[in-house]
Design an enzyme around this catalytic site. Structure first.
Site, PDB file in Angstrom:
ATOM      1  N   ASP A   1     138.102  53.869 -59.895  1.00 13.77           N
ATOM      2  CA  ASP A   1     138.264  52.478 -59.436  1.00 13.77           C
ATOM      3  C   ASP A   1     137.034  51.656 -59.858  1.00 13.77           C
ATOM      4  O   ASP A   1     136.648  50.702 -59.185  1.00 13.77           O
ATOM      5  CB  ASP A   1     138.473  52.413 -57.916  1.00 13.77           C
ATOM      6  CG  ASP A   1     139.162  51.139 -57.449  1.00 13.77           C
ATOM      7  OD1 ASP A   1     139.526  50.287 -58.301  1.00 13.77           O
ATOM      8  OD2 ASP A   1     139.317  50.974 -56.228  1.00 13.77           O
TER       9      ASP A   1
ATOM     10  N   ILE B   1     131.045  56.867 -50.854  1.00  8.51           N
ATOM     11  CA  ILE B   1     130.999  55.568 -50.161  1.00  8.51           C
ATOM     12  C   ILE B   1     132.402  55.210 -49.637  1.00  8.51           C
ATOM     13  O   ILE B   1     132.565  54.843 -48.475  1.00  8.51           O
ATOM     14  CB  ILE B   1     130.497  54.460 -51.116  1.00  8.51           C
ATOM     15  CG1 ILE B   1     129.035  54.719 -51.492  1.00  8.51           C
ATOM     16  CG2 ILE B   1     130.676  53.070 -50.497  1.00  8.51           C
ATOM     17  CD1 ILE B   1     128.512  53.860 -52.625  1.00  8.51           C
TER      18      ILE B   1
ATOM     19  N   HIS C   1     138.910  49.419 -63.618  1.00 10.38           N
ATOM     20  CA  HIS C   1     138.965  47.973 -63.876  1.00 10.38           C
ATOM     21  C   HIS C   1     137.957  47.514 -64.923  1.00 10.38           C
ATOM     22  O   HIS C   1     138.025  46.378 -65.389  1.00 10.38           O
ATOM     23  CB  HIS C   1     138.717  47.199 -62.584  1.00 10.38           C
ATOM     24  CG  HIS C   1     139.719  47.501 -61.514  1.00 10.38           C
ATOM     25  ND1 HIS C   1     140.980  46.977 -61.517  1.00 10.38           N
ATOM     26  CD2 HIS C   1     139.659  48.315 -60.427  1.00 10.38           C
ATOM     27  CE1 HIS C   1     141.653  47.422 -60.466  1.00 10.38           C
ATOM     28  NE2 HIS C   1     140.873  48.240 -59.791  1.00 10.38           N
TER      29      HIS C   1
HETATM   30 ZN    ZN Z   1     141.502  49.288 -58.043  1.00 10.88          ZN
END
Ligand code: ZN
Length: 385
Positions: free
Chosen positions: A281, A257, A64
């Site tokens: 991510d 995590i 992102h």
């Molecule tokens: Zn994502």
């Protein structure tokens, strides 16, 4: 002008070559051989990386942002800053990934991203390049939406999918969708028909819906275990399908995590060296100090390496080189196999021909690693040494 690169080892990644010679011309690999069999050709510029390992440039099919930039908000002129940051972590190609946002906002972002993708490799600087768009949403389960805003989730229709497709001018390469929501099967079939990699995720599907989605054309799963109906031994659900179906590749966030190391190991054993894919991510906060950062339409708090919004995990600050090293530590995979999950496997999953391998005809995108997987150099289109 031909350039020949050498180092102590090369991962193609399916093969290991000692004392490799990689000949590059006009940004492409023209030959891969070994100094053991032949001398470096005369007349070419020889670049020697000493005791390092050559591997294909990493591919990140779910990201992102990074370096303070959010891919849904960044101007095309800003994206090279993200590209340079990614290259410094070995990534030579990526899929900017959307977050469920108001439809007009998403379409504006897709139009900008299409510009950046079409710009291609137009400069001398070494940067990871946007190769296609990953639509994460808006066709997600309300129950498993994670931090995607509920007001932005939509029921899938071919008309809506086509509107997003047109906004991105056909550059949609991946679609994360929950197969159990009404209308999903038709959109899965249509997206697959357009050669989009349909990935199951943000889903509360039970086993039969996941199976039907594979029959309709789904080929992958998004951040396995996260934002999915949990695995239960009497109610296996979507995860049961993802871990056992060899028609599906699947990705996972190995930051220590999102998924506990023991479960990362279970995942890697289930999907194996051919079907396991690493993603980050990562959000705009990656590579930046702790604080508050944008993720599409929401603001995320970043502290102690954790990104949260109202107590829920909201992306990561993971880099792909760290994910590769984590796989060698969490699951005791060789560096070669860990590299494969960040190169050839995502390239196959997403249909990225010419990427993810160091073989004749491939783009000359590679990363120069230490034996421990630390990035020493990244070469894009034969440049950057
Ligand atoms: Zn994502």
């Amino acid at each position: 002008m031909q350039t020949v690169f050498t180092a102590s080892r090369l991962y193609s990644p399916t093969e290991e070559i000692a004392n490799p010679l990689v000949a590059v011309e006009d940004g492409r690999i023209t030959k891969v051989s070994s100094r053991t069999d032949q001398e470096a050709p005369g007349g070419a510029q020889l670049v020697d990386f000493g005791d390092a390992v050559l591997a294909p440039g990493f591919l990140d099919i779910h990201i992102h942002g990074g370096a303070g930039l959010d891919v849904m908000r960044a101007a095309p002129s800003e994206l090279p800053r993200l590209g340079k940051f990614l290259a410094s972590h070995g990534v030579t190609g990526y899929f900017p990934t959307t977050v469920a946002a108001p439809l007009d906002t998403t379409c504006t972002a897709l139009d900008r991203l299409a510009d950046a993708i079409e710009d291609g490799d137009n400069g001398d600087s070494v940067q990871g390049r946007p190769l296609g768009v990953h639509l994460e949403g808006p066709f997600l389960s309300h129950k498993r939406r994670g931090v995607h805003p509920p007001e932005n989730l939509l029921e899938p229709t071919i008309e809506l999918f086509d509107r997003l497709w047109q906004a991105a001018r056909g550059h949609v390469r991946m679609l994360t969708i929950a197969p159990e929501i009404p209308g999903a099967m038709e959109v899965i079939a249509e997206a697959a028909r357009r050669n989009v990699c349909v990935s199951l995720g943000h889903s509360d599907a039970q086993l039969p819906a996941a199976q039907a989605a594979v029959s309709a054309g789904a080929r992958h799963a998004t951040h396995t275990f996260n934002a999915m109906r949990p695995l239960d031994h009497r109610d296996p659900g979507i995860i049961g399908q993802v871990l056992t179906d060899n028609r599906l590749s699947a990705d996972i966030i190995v930051d220590g995590i999102h998924v506990a190391p023991a479960v990362v190991q279970l995942f890697l054993q289930a999907k194996g060296i051919e079907r396991a894919v690493l993603i980050t991510d990562a959000i705009s906060a990656t590579g930046m100090p702790e604080g508050r950062y944008q993720l599409g339409p929401i603001l995320v708090d970043v502290k102690d390496g954790k990104c949260t919004f109202n107590g829920s995990l909201a992306g990561s600050v993971l880099t792909m080189d760290q994910a590769v090293r984590n796989v060698t530590q969490f699951a005791h995979w060789s560096l070669q196999n860990a590299v494969r999950a960040a190169t050839l496997n995502p390239a196959r999953t997403a249909g990225l021909a010419g990427h993810g391998t160091l073989t004749q005809g491939s783009e000359a995108n590679f990363v120069v690693l230490s034996a421990q997987g630390e990035v020493r150099k990244t070469v894009v289109g034969g440049r950057g040494f």
